[in-house]
Scaffold this motif. Sequence first.
Motif, PDB file in Angstrom:
ATOM      1  N   VAL A 187     -36.852  70.919-126.228  1.00  0.00           N
ATOM      2  CA  VAL A 187     -36.647  69.609-125.597  1.00  0.00           C
ATOM      3  C   VAL A 187     -37.966  68.848-125.534  1.00  0.00           C
ATOM      4  N   PHE A 188     -39.015  69.528-125.125  1.00  0.00           N
ATOM      5  CA  PHE A 188     -40.330  68.906-125.028  1.00  0.00           C
ATOM      6  C   PHE A 188     -40.835  68.459-126.399  1.00  0.00           C
ATOM      7  N   TYR A 194     -36.721  65.852-117.004  1.00  0.00           N
ATOM      8  CA  TYR A 194     -35.483  66.393-117.568  1.00  0.00           C
ATOM      9  C   TYR A 194     -35.482  67.918-117.527  1.00  0.00           C
ATOM     10  N   ILE A 195     -36.584  68.514-117.931  1.00  0.00           N
ATOM     11  CA  ILE A 195     -36.661  69.981-117.948  1.00  0.00           C
ATOM     12  C   ILE A 195     -36.577  70.548-116.535  1.00  0.00           C
ATOM     13  N   PHE A 209     -42.919  59.576-122.205  1.00  0.00           N
ATOM     14  CA  PHE A 209     -42.564  60.840-122.850  1.00  0.00           C
ATOM     15  C   PHE A 209     -42.889  62.012-121.941  1.00  0.00           C
ATOM     16  N   ALA A 211     -38.942  65.353-127.769  1.00  0.00           N
ATOM     17  CA  ALA A 211     -39.417  64.149-127.089  1.00  0.00           C
ATOM     18  C   ALA A 211     -40.810  63.759-127.584  1.00  0.00           C
ATOM     19  N   SER A 233     -39.732  63.892-120.139  1.00  0.00           N
ATOM     20  CA  SER A 233     -39.380  65.240-120.595  1.00  0.00           C
ATOM     21  C   SER A 233     -39.588  66.275-119.492  1.00  0.00           C
ATOM     22  N   GLN A 244     -36.399  74.877-123.494  1.00  0.00           N
ATOM     23  CA  GLN A 244     -37.216  73.866-122.820  1.00  0.00           C
ATOM     24  C   GLN A 244     -38.335  73.382-123.732  1.00  0.00           C
TER      25      GLN A 244
END
Length: 78
Positions: free
Chosen positions: A46-47, A30-31, A23, A50, A27, A43
Amino acid sequence: MERKSSIGLMARVIVTIVTLAGFLTGSLIYIAFFAPNYNLLQQLVVFLVAFILAITVVAITWVTWADRRGMMRGMWTL
């Protein structure tokens, strides 16, 4: 020879560690690389998504372990 319950416990510990490490690294990667044009709020979302998914996987892993050992008996009655 190890008991079957200790092997199941070790598997759950490993799943927990791998899930949380995955995780965090997933994450952040990805960010950093796939969503650089997102603003800070996006952002953060998204975090957090996840993080919620990771906690869900860990919770399901440990609830099934506790249920098999009888620790959850009577918890679901109203």
